[in-house]
Write a protein that holds these residues in place. Structure first.
Motif, PDB file in Angstrom:
ATOM      1  N   VAL A 206      39.854  37.627  26.820  1.00 27.11           N
ATOM      2  CA  VAL A 206      39.221  37.541  28.135  1.00 27.11           C
ATOM      3  C   VAL A 206      39.774  36.364  28.925  1.00 27.11           C
ATOM      4  O   VAL A 206      40.095  36.494  30.122  1.00 27.11           O
ATOM      5  CB  VAL A 206      37.691  37.428  27.984  1.00 27.11           C
ATOM      6  N   VAL A 207      39.921  35.217  28.288  1.00 16.03           N
ATOM      7  CA  VAL A 207      40.448  34.037  28.981  1.00 16.03           C
ATOM      8  C   VAL A 207      41.901  34.265  29.381  1.00 16.03           C
ATOM      9  O   VAL A 207      42.330  33.848  30.468  1.00 16.03           O
ATOM     10  CB  VAL A 207      40.310  32.795  28.084  1.00 16.03           C
ATOM     11  N   PHE A 208      42.676  34.919  28.525  1.00 12.21           N
ATOM     12  CA  PHE A 208      44.053  35.261  28.869  1.00 12.21           C
ATOM     13  C   PHE A 208      44.076  36.151  30.115  1.00 12.21           C
ATOM     14  O   PHE A 208      44.906  35.965  31.011  1.00 12.21           O
ATOM     15  CB  PHE A 208      44.714  35.979  27.694  1.00 12.21           C
ATOM     16  N   GLY A 209      43.152  37.114  30.177  1.00 11.28           N
ATOM     17  CA  GLY A 209      43.055  37.975  31.354  1.00 11.28           C
ATOM     18  C   GLY A 209      42.667  37.198  32.602  1.00 11.28           C
ATOM     19  O   GLY A 209      43.173  37.471  33.699  1.00 11.28           O
ATOM     20  N   VAL A 210      41.784  36.218  32.452  1.00  7.09           N
ATOM     21  CA  VAL A 210      41.402  35.384  33.587  1.00  7.09           C
ATOM     22  C   VAL A 210      42.610  34.618  34.118  1.00  7.09           C
ATOM     23  O   VAL A 210      42.819  34.510  35.332  1.00  7.09           O
ATOM     24  CB  VAL A 210      40.286  34.398  33.177  1.00  7.09           C
ATOM     25  N   ALA A 211      43.419  34.089  33.208  1.00  4.84           N
ATOM     26  CA  ALA A 211      44.621  33.361  33.628  1.00  4.84           C
ATOM     27  C   ALA A 211      45.571  34.272  34.398  1.00  4.84           C
ATOM     28  O   ALA A 211      46.146  33.873  35.418  1.00  4.84           O
ATOM     29  CB  ALA A 211      45.320  32.773  32.399  1.00  4.84           C
ATOM     30  N   LEU A 212      45.712  35.509  33.945  1.00  2.00           N
ATOM     31  CA  LEU A 212      46.558  36.464  34.662  1.00  2.00           C
ATOM     32  C   LEU A 212      46.000  36.743  36.059  1.00  2.00           C
ATOM     33  O   LEU A 212      46.755  36.877  37.030  1.00  2.00           O
ATOM     34  CB  LEU A 212      46.677  37.771  33.881  1.00  2.00           C
ATOM     35  N   ARG A 213      44.674  36.849  36.171  1.00  2.00           N
ATOM     36  CA  ARG A 213      44.065  37.083  37.487  1.00  2.00           C
ATOM     37  C   ARG A 213      44.358  35.918  38.425  1.00  2.00           C
ATOM     38  O   ARG A 213      44.648  36.105  39.603  1.00  2.00           O
ATOM     39  CB  ARG A 213      42.547  37.257  37.370  1.00  2.00           C
ATOM     40  N   LEU A 214      44.238  34.694  37.918  1.00  2.00           N
ATOM     41  CA  LEU A 214      44.493  33.519  38.746  1.00  2.00           C
ATOM     42  C   LEU A 214      45.939  33.495  39.222  1.00  2.00           C
ATOM     43  O   LEU A 214      46.228  33.118  40.366  1.00  2.00           O
ATOM     44  CB  LEU A 214      44.165  32.245  37.963  1.00  2.00           C
ATOM     45  N   ILE A 215      46.853  33.892  38.348  1.00  2.00           N
ATOM     46  CA  ILE A 215      48.264  33.931  38.735  1.00  2.00           C
ATOM     47  C   ILE A 215      48.487  34.977  39.827  1.00  2.00           C
ATOM     48  O   ILE A 215      49.178  34.731  40.821  1.00  2.00           O
ATOM     49  CB  ILE A 215      49.138  34.240  37.510  1.00  2.00           C
ATOM     50  N   LYS A 216      47.870  36.151  39.668  1.00  2.00           N
ATOM     51  CA  LYS A 216      48.075  37.230  40.639  1.00  2.00           C
ATOM     52  C   LYS A 216      47.419  36.937  41.980  1.00  2.00           C
ATOM     53  O   LYS A 216      47.854  37.470  43.006  1.00  2.00           O
ATOM     54  CB  LYS A 216      47.540  38.543  40.066  1.00  2.00           C
ATOM     55  N   THR A 217      46.373  36.142  42.002  1.00  2.00           N
ATOM     56  CA  THR A 217      45.747  35.799  43.280  1.00  2.00           C
ATOM     57  C   THR A 217      46.506  34.704  44.011  1.00  2.00           C
ATOM     58  O   THR A 217      46.116  34.305  45.109  1.00  2.00           O
ATOM     59  CB  THR A 217      44.295  35.331  43.061  1.00  2.00           C
ATOM     60  N   GLY A 218      47.582  34.218  43.397  1.00  2.00           N
ATOM     61  CA  GLY A 218      48.372  33.177  44.043  1.00  2.00           C
ATOM     62  C   GLY A 218      47.728  31.814  43.990  1.00  2.00           C
ATOM     63  O   GLY A 218      48.042  30.943  44.825  1.00  2.00           O
TER      64      GLY A 218
END
Length: 309
Positions: A206-218
């Motif tokens: 889940v935390v790995f997915g959160v990090a990916l979301r933060l990257i994609k939101t710029g």
């Protein structure tokens, strides 16, 4: 007793270390920067995002929501038992049965969903475009986007919402505190280790997915790192609180308040999952069956972990 405290301290550091490693690795690695990726690299990152969407979906349905429902139901039953012991014999059994059988858990989770819906609607009403609507939608309304965070994206692609990213972090922070609290309240070493392993199994993904979301939101690197750091300390904070709280302190209104907050957090998590994460990932140009397979794989893994969690 000292052995139990030592095990719980070990669980505290394990939760902190896993969250930091899984959360900071994508942010600090250039390989996960989808804006600079091309060709096969970009396709792999996009499908990885679909897998993380499946992980969020599985976490919502197989972990966060069931735990919230169980906690609310348990606290409602405790509340009714306390009323019985206080001698409230004037209430009818039918009325009491109806009170217990009402789906309070589902209601509270729905309230969390609609609370975020209301906040985002208010933000959009005051600042059109602030919630990440696409440029095409703005042009259809004859307006211009106030906050154009991703003007380089295609018109058919829904834009990322900074507000929803914040809600995602907030809901996961609440849930992480309650997870740590549950570990800290365990009475035996075996129960503590079993629950900690269950939390570790799905928390890393889940935390790995959160990090990916933060990257994609710029999100800028410093803010992304700060977000992961704050999220990483939530479970240890809850565990530390659980170690200092006596078993009897969770009764009454305190336990019910905790269950309600967890239910609201579950509702906000579902809102972001269905209205931000899944639409965003499914709008990519990859083959539909490939996207479905990745989402299903992420969900299946979380469902598999739920056997022990």
């Amino acid at each position: 007793m000292e052995s139990l405290i030592g095990v719980k301290l070990g669980c505290l550091f394990a939760l902190l270390a896993l969250t930091l490693v899984c959360g900071l690795s994508p942010i600090c690695s250039k390989w996960f920067k989808i804006d600079t990726a091309t060709g096969h690299h970009r396709q792999v990152l996009s499908l990885l995002g679909c897998t993380s969407a499946g992980v969020f979906l599985g976490a919502g349905f197989m972990h966060i929501t069931p735990e919230a429902l169980e906690g609310i139901e348990s606290e409602i039953q405790k509340f009714m038992e306390q009323n019985r012991t206080r001698g409230k014999a004037d209430s009818s059994n039918d009325a009491e049965s109806a009170f217990v059988e009402y789906p309070y858990g589902e209601l509270i989770i729905s309230l969390g969903f609609f609370l975020v819906f209301l906040l985002e609607s208010l933000a959009l009403q005051c600042y059109p475009g602030a919630s990440g609507q696409s440029t095409a939608q703005e042009e259809e309304r004859g307006g211009n986007p106030v906050f154009d965070f991703h003007s380089h994206e295609s018109l058919s692609s829904p834009k990322q919402s900074p507000f929803r990213a914040f809600v995602l972090l907030l809901s996961l922070s609440f849930h992480s505190v309650f997870e740590g609290l549950a570990v800290g309240l365990q009475p035996t070493i075996a129960a503590t280790i079993q629950l900690c392993l269950a939390v570790l199994a799905h928390k890393g993904l889940v935390v790995f997915g959160v990090a990916l979301r933060l990257i994609k939101t710029g999100t800028q690197s410093r803010w992304a790192i700060s977000s992961i750091l704050s999220l990483a300390f939530m479970s240890p904070l809850g565990l530390a609180l659980g170690m200092t709280v006596a078993a009897g302190d969770s009764e009454g209104w305190k336990g019910l308040t905790q269950a309600i907050l967890e239910g609201l957090a579950a509702g906000t998590f579902l809102y972001v999952t269905f209205l931000e994460i899944l639409p965003r990932e499914l709008s990519s140009c990859e083959p539909p069956l490939a996207k479905w397979g990745c989402v299903a794989a992420g969900f299946a893994f979380m469902a598999f972990i739920a056997i022990w969690a």
